[in-house]
Design an enzyme around this catalytic site. Structure first.
Site, PDB file in Angstrom:
ATOM      1  N   LYS A  41       8.120  20.892 -53.106  1.00 47.39           N
ATOM      2  CA  LYS A  41       7.128  20.238 -54.183  1.00 47.39           C
ATOM      3  C   LYS A  41       7.694  19.007 -54.867  1.00 47.39           C
ATOM      4  O   LYS A  41       8.929  18.233 -54.458  1.00 47.39           O
ATOM      5  CB  LYS A  41       7.337  21.558 -55.426  1.00 47.39           C
ATOM      6  CG  LYS A  41       8.891  21.874 -55.872  1.00 47.39           C
ATOM      7  CD  LYS A  41       8.996  22.908 -56.697  1.00 47.39           C
ATOM      8  CE  LYS A  41      10.416  23.338 -56.939  1.00 47.39           C
ATOM      9  NZ  LYS A  41      10.363  24.399 -57.696  1.00 47.39           N
ATOM     10  N   TYR A  56      22.522  -5.402 -72.841  1.00 44.18           N
ATOM     11  CA  TYR A  56      21.959  -5.106 -74.281  1.00 44.18           C
ATOM     12  C   TYR A  56      23.007  -4.489 -75.146  1.00 44.18           C
ATOM     13  O   TYR A  56      23.637  -3.714 -74.876  1.00 44.18           O
ATOM     14  CB  TYR A  56      21.093  -4.175 -73.939  1.00 44.18           C
ATOM     15  CG  TYR A  56      19.492  -4.918 -73.306  1.00 44.18           C
ATOM     16  CD1 TYR A  56      19.032  -5.624 -74.055  1.00 44.18           C
ATOM     17  CD2 TYR A  56      19.127  -4.533 -72.135  1.00 44.18           C
ATOM     18  CE1 TYR A  56      17.808  -6.457 -73.522  1.00 44.18           C
ATOM     19  CE2 TYR A  56      17.828  -5.044 -71.429  1.00 44.18           C
ATOM     20  CZ  TYR A  56      17.223  -6.193 -72.352  1.00 44.18           C
ATOM     21  OH  TYR A  56      16.065  -6.654 -71.832  1.00 44.18           O
TER      22      TYR A  56
HETATM   23  C1  LIG Z   1      11.394  25.155 -57.047  1.00 43.36           C
HETATM   24  C2  LIG Z   1      11.547  26.679 -56.757  1.00 43.36           C
HETATM   25  C3  LIG Z   1      12.073  26.952 -55.507  1.00 43.36           C
HETATM   26  C4  LIG Z   1      13.138  26.309 -54.949  1.00 43.36           C
HETATM   27  O1  LIG Z   1      14.310  26.262 -55.776  1.00 43.36           O
HETATM   28  P1  LIG Z   1      15.777  25.437 -55.484  1.00 43.36           P
HETATM   29  O2  LIG Z   1      16.603  25.844 -56.360  1.00 43.36           O
HETATM   30  O3  LIG Z   1      15.272  24.159 -55.344  1.00 43.36           O
HETATM   31  O4  LIG Z   1      16.120  25.895 -54.163  1.00 43.36           O
HETATM   32  C5  LIG Z   1      11.980  28.276 -55.319  1.00 43.36           C
HETATM   33  N1  LIG Z   1      10.755  29.084 -55.878  1.00 43.36           N
HETATM   34  C6  LIG Z   1      10.373  29.038 -56.865  1.00 43.36           C
HETATM   35  C7  LIG Z   1       9.425  29.773 -57.590  1.00 43.36           C
HETATM   36  C8  LIG Z   1      10.475  27.321 -57.421  1.00 43.36           C
HETATM   37  O5  LIG Z   1       9.918  26.923 -58.663  1.00 43.36           O
END
Ligand SMILES: *Cc1c(COP(=O)(O)O)cnc(C)c1O
Length: 346
Positions: free
Chosen positions: A35, A244
């Protein structure tokens, strides 16, 4: 060239997947979560590398991401969508053969009304209160749903990055109580859950961050390296200020390098005056505020004239920078932004 370089080690990501896969039994499938553009690193490149190493199942957050992944990776991979079947997803689900993880009564109704024969999974809430059917809803819908042969029944742990948190066992018990005895494949664990041990593995695991070199997978090989060109180096006298709002004042005659990277590249202002950049293995203090496109660095103590400096590297992990910034490695990775020259190392 004044853009920073982001080198992504695909081999390291693949070996992280192999290492996580080796932690569960041979009957447990290890998927890959890609994702958010594979946590900012490039969904097309990462998913192809994973697929080449034998990964068969992938997860994304939305159907839009699923469509993009399908185009990159071809027909054979299985693609699960965490946000399920939202209004407007119909054509993406059917055109790109996505498997939505249905998470509410509303989604279940929508899915069966519009795509009665399409694949799907079911998401259960076991205590995180983010996505999924409540136990009572599952109780009411279970036989109807199971009759339609879901591909997966899943839930998600809220505290798996803390191995001794009592919530882990509590969610495990709820998940087992809800799903023991069903024939459908089950999934509970992301990276953190894999590390909790075999009780948490069920039929399929869903690691994300561990693939990309982040905690809680302490044994992960580093995947990202950022190298930033120096635009100019100047001499700064005692009492002069840098950047800054004048937040840094020279206490000695200093050599100050201005490098081509800033908060627009995901180097958060929260590390102003706190972090170091590296010249080979030598740490050089970051001076003053991080600007949008530039950062000042103290290179006074270097023996040779540097041309570039590293931020994320073998000497400084995403989690070390995250600690300084008061956040987590996930946010450092997904913030890296589009301006880097990206190199994929195989
Ligand atoms: C993002 C996510 C994962 C992966 O999680 P990690 O901690 O990055 O391994 C797995 N299952 C769901 C439902 C997620 O939202």
């Amino acid at each position: 060239m004044a853009n920073p370089t982001l080198t992504i080690d695909l081999n390291a990501a693949v070996s992280n997947w192999q290492a996580l896969d080796a932690l569960s039994g041979t009957s447990v499938e290890t998927a890959a979560v890609v994702k958010a553009n594979a946590y900012g690193l490039g969904v097309s490149e990462l998913s192809k590398a994973m697929s080449g190493a034998g990964v068969k199942s992938f997860f994304v957050a939305s159907c839009e991401e699923g469509a993009q992944l399908r185009q990159a990776i071809g027909d054979r991979a299985w693609i699960g969508v965490f946000s399920g079947h939202m209004e407007g997803d119909l054509s993406l689900i059917s055109q790109y053969n996505l498997s939505p993880m249905l998470n509410s009564k509303e989604q279940i109704t929508r899915h069966f009304k519009t795509l009665p024969n399409a694949a799907f999974g079911v998401q259960l809430d076991t205590g995180m209160n983010r996505l999924g059917l409540e136990p009572a809803e599952w109780h009411d819908l279970k036989s109807e749903l199971l009759a339609k042969k879901p591909e997966l029944v899943m839930s998600h742990l809220s505290c798996a990055d803390t191995s001794d948190h009592s919530m882990n066992r509590q969610q495990l018990q709820v998940f087992k109580a809800l799903t023991d005895g069903i024939e459908t494949r089950r999934s509970l664990s992301a990276t953190g859950g894999i590390l909790l041990g075999s009780e948490y593995h069920f039929d399929l695991t869903r690691p994300g961050i561990g693939l990309y070199g982040g905690l809680p997978f302490a044994g992960a090989a580093p995947v990202v390296h950022t190298n930033i060109p120096i635009i100019q180096i100047r001499d700064v006298e005692i009492g002069e200020t840098v950047g800054y709002s004048n937040t840094w004042t020279a206490q000695r005659p200093s050599r100050v390098a201005t490098i081509a990277c800033g908060y627009a590249d995901g180097v958060t202002r929260h590390i102003s005056n706190k972090a170091h950049l590296f010249h080979k293995q030598t740490p050089c203090p970051l001076l003053g505020r991080v600007s949008m496109d530039m950062i000042a660095v103290d290179v006074t103590d270097l023996q040779t004239e540097p041309h570039s400096l590293d931020l994320l590297c073998a000497h400084q992990s995403v989690d070390q920078i995250a600690d300084i910034a008061g956040t987590i490695g996930y946010e450092i990775l997904t913030s890296l932004g589009p301006r880097y020259n990206r190199h994929y190392k195989l």
